[in-house]
Design an enzyme around this catalytic site. Sequence first.
Site, mmCIF file in Angstrom:
data_model
loop_
_atom_site.group_PDB
_atom_site.id
_atom_site.type_symbol
_atom_site.label_atom_id
_atom_site.label_comp_id
_atom_site.label_asym_id
_atom_site.label_seq_id
_atom_site.Cartn_x
_atom_site.Cartn_y
_atom_site.Cartn_z
ATOM 1 N N ASP A 1 0.867 -1.174 0.000
ATOM 2 C CA ASP A 1 0.000 0.000 0.000
ATOM 3 C C ASP A 1 0.911 1.234 0.000
ATOM 4 O O ASP A 1 1.466 1.591 -1.037
ATOM 5 C CB ASP A 1 -0.910 -0.114 1.233
ATOM 6 C CG ASP A 1 -2.004 0.924 1.289
ATOM 7 O OD1 ASP A 1 -2.584 1.233 0.251
ATOM 8 O OD2 ASP A 1 -2.289 1.423 2.390
ATOM 9 N N LYS B 1 -1.189 -1.819 -4.629
ATOM 10 C CA LYS B 1 -2.004 -0.619 -4.852
ATOM 11 C C LYS B 1 -1.040 0.523 -5.125
ATOM 12 O O LYS B 1 -0.753 1.320 -4.228
ATOM 13 C CB LYS B 1 -2.766 -0.310 -3.553
ATOM 14 C CG LYS B 1 -4.267 -0.418 -3.602
ATOM 15 C CD LYS B 1 -4.868 0.272 -2.394
ATOM 16 C CE LYS B 1 -5.503 -0.662 -1.424
ATOM 17 N NZ LYS B 1 -6.027 -0.005 -0.217
ATOM 18 N N ASP C 1 -8.051 -7.792 6.141
ATOM 19 C CA ASP C 1 -9.112 -7.532 7.113
ATOM 20 C C ASP C 1 -9.579 -6.082 7.118
ATOM 21 O O ASP C 1 -8.890 -5.182 6.646
ATOM 22 C CB ASP C 1 -8.605 -7.844 8.522
ATOM 23 C CG ASP C 1 -7.616 -6.788 9.028
ATOM 24 O OD1 ASP C 1 -6.584 -6.563 8.358
ATOM 25 O OD2 ASP C 1 -7.889 -6.160 10.069
#
Length: 192
Positions: A102, A130, A158
Amino acid sequence: MQDDIERILLSEAEILAGIDRVAAEVTAAYRGREFTVVSVLKGSCVFASDLIRRIPIPLELAFVGASSYGDGTVAGELQTNFFPADQEISGRNLLLVDDILDTGRTLQRLSRELEHRGARSVRTCVFLDKPARRSVEFEADFRAFEVENLFVVGYGLDFAGRYRNLPFVGALREEIYATAMRTLSEGGSPGA
Ligand code: IMP
Ligand code: MG
């Protein structure tokens, strides 16, 4: 649980096909060399377990504990919770495996720390990437899928500790995290 998903981004069949491909790349890169897969807990445990079963050459398995998200979707303080024993790091070729790349802070920090602790080489393999979210200069050596800039759950990923057991990757419905955020700002715990 499935009702909380807005749409499925990657089906179980697509996921397994992507893992077949990345497992073949990892196998070609490490053939003839000893290496250890270091799974970053908790998120990468589902990916790591499917990945290693598709790598038909000898490897060892180790775990490292890191968490960068509190109960929400916004990155908090990065914490490293535990590392493999020194003899599992020192002089070893390590393949760090994480669920998602990320901002890049987690894998950059863990790679540096493992090098500092004497690893012979450190490479990285991520289930999802990402790239739009990167805040530090860091790219993975291997990745199964690129995803758009959405908060995703399932297949190990999660939200507030939940949804890791979904067999696919999906985007959460907006009102799910809106409700959780409201609960958090009132001092409660989401999903109570
Ligand atoms: P980074 O340090 O910002 O690269 O964050 C990596 C960690 O953040 C991952 O290992 C995940 O635990 C978490 N994370 C980042 N994006 C998502 C997401 O869309 N869904 C669930 N967890 C995420
Ligand atoms: Mg997480």
